[in-house]
Motif scaffolding. Structure first.
Motif, short mmCIF file in Angstrom:
data_model
loop_
_atom_site.label_atom_id
_atom_site.label_comp_id
_atom_site.label_asym_id
_atom_site.label_seq_id
_atom_site.Cartn_x
_atom_site.Cartn_y
_atom_site.Cartn_z
N UNK A 80 16.94 22.58 -31.39
CA UNK A 80 17.43 23.65 -30.56
C UNK A 80 16.44 23.96 -29.45
N UNK A 81 16.94 24.38 -28.30
CA UNK A 81 16.08 24.66 -27.15
C UNK A 81 16.61 25.89 -26.43
N UNK A 82 15.70 26.83 -26.16
CA UNK A 82 16.07 28.06 -25.47
C UNK A 82 15.08 28.34 -24.35
N UNK A 83 15.56 29.01 -23.32
CA UNK A 83 14.67 29.49 -22.27
C UNK A 83 13.99 30.77 -22.72
N UNK A 84 12.71 30.92 -22.38
CA UNK A 84 12.00 32.12 -22.78
C UNK A 84 11.65 33.04 -21.64
#
Length: 320
Positions: free
Chosen positions: A147-151
């Motif tokens: 999973x990959x999210x912007x922070x």
């Protein structure tokens, strides 16, 4: 190499004009430095070792000096190990903003997932972040299907916070900030670090807005980690500059305000020996680079060292 810590922001490596430097710190937080309380610290190899992360740490924060290739290679190796140990891991990146989460999720759902698709979905700014410096980390994410999210906050939001103050904060982040204990010492630490990060050339009138924006970005990264955990991730990993992973004034402060135990967080600073900030913090390498001793308190649980790449004096523009 277990430590505890105090750092300052390294001057941004991309500096041409003063205005550009001010924008660069807000948007990319060129942060790095540190020291260690351990009597002997391991010498800096070409690429740092792959540290052992505590298995009970659900929040793993990995710092960087943004333009140091060895730091990215070392973190990629550690991320590989972490994903092998716990596939149900979400990676949160400073280099992407949180409004890109839906696009990133869609890109990762549509096989075959390619690196270019992920970069496009996250609107990764290749020029600003010196691509392909972060490619080793993103290659691991794509390979594992993590999973990959912007922070980060969107750039226009950051600029508005600098200009307008609290009224420009997103409501969820303002609520998190308002329940976060904050002292004058912490405020002054960020003031000094931001001023150091701009070669002492930052007008005093801009410092309150810059500190406010830095705090908002730290709160945003903490919120992204919290949301990933509440969404079911068994471990979350933050990829960000060293200034965002330090325990005393950055993301861990907001995680703990939200109820995360300090023992559930592991912060690793990736530093460079013998830089001016490192010397001030107490990291002093031997002439043969076989060891590094430290004497100062530093704000990470662990530090990993790698030599600095060749770079121009980031303060040269301010000396003319």
């Amino acid at each position: 190499m277990n430590t505890a810590l105090s750092v300052s922001l390294r001057p941004c490596v991309i500096v041409a004009k003063m205005a550009a430097a001010f924008t660069w710190l807000v948007l990319t937080a060129c942060a790095s430095a540190g020291g260690s309380t351990s009597p002997q610290a391991t010498a800096a190899p070409a690429v740092p070792s792959v540290p052992i992360v505590r298995p009970d740490a659900h929040y793993v924060l990995l710092g960087e000096v943004h333009d140091n290739p060895a730091h990215h290679q070392a973190r990629a190796a550690l991320l590989q190990r972490l994903l092998d140990q716990q596939p149900d891991t979400v990676v949160v990146m400073e280099q992407m903003s949180r409004d890109r989460d839906a696009a990133l999720a869609q890109a990762l759902r549509e096989p075959p997932v390619t690196l270019d698709q992920v970069l496009q979905a996250g609107q990764f700014d290749r020029k600003a972040w010196g691509w392909p410096l972060h490619q080793p980390v993103l290659d691991v994410v794509v390979k594992h299907g993590a999973g990959l999210r912007g922070g980060n906050l969107e750039r226009d939001v950051v600029r508005r916070i600098v200009r307008e103050g609290d009224t420009a904060w997103p409501s969820d982040l303002l609520a998190l900030r308002n329940r976060t204990a904050w002292t004058d010492d912490q405020q002054q630490t960020l003031v000094r670090d931001i001023q150091d990060g701009h070669c002492g050339a930052m007008p005093a009138s801009m410092l309150p807005g810059m500190v406010n924006a830095q705090r908002a970005r730290d709160a945003a990264m903490a919120q992204a980690l919290l949301q990933a955990r509440s969404g079911g991730a068994k471990r979350v990993v933050l990829i960000a500059g060293n200034g965002h992973v330090r325990r005393d004034v950055a993301v861990p402060v907001y995680l703990q305000a939200a109820g995360v135990a300090a023992s559930d967080i592991e912060s690793i600073g990736y530093l460079e020996p013998d830089g001016p900030e490192e010397r001030r913090a107490g990291i002093v390498s031997s002439p043969s680079a076989t060891s590094s001793a430290a004497s100062a308190t530093v704000p990470y649980d662990r530090i990993e060292l790698a030599p600095a790449p060749k770079r121009e004096d980031p303060c040269a523009a301010f000396k003319r």
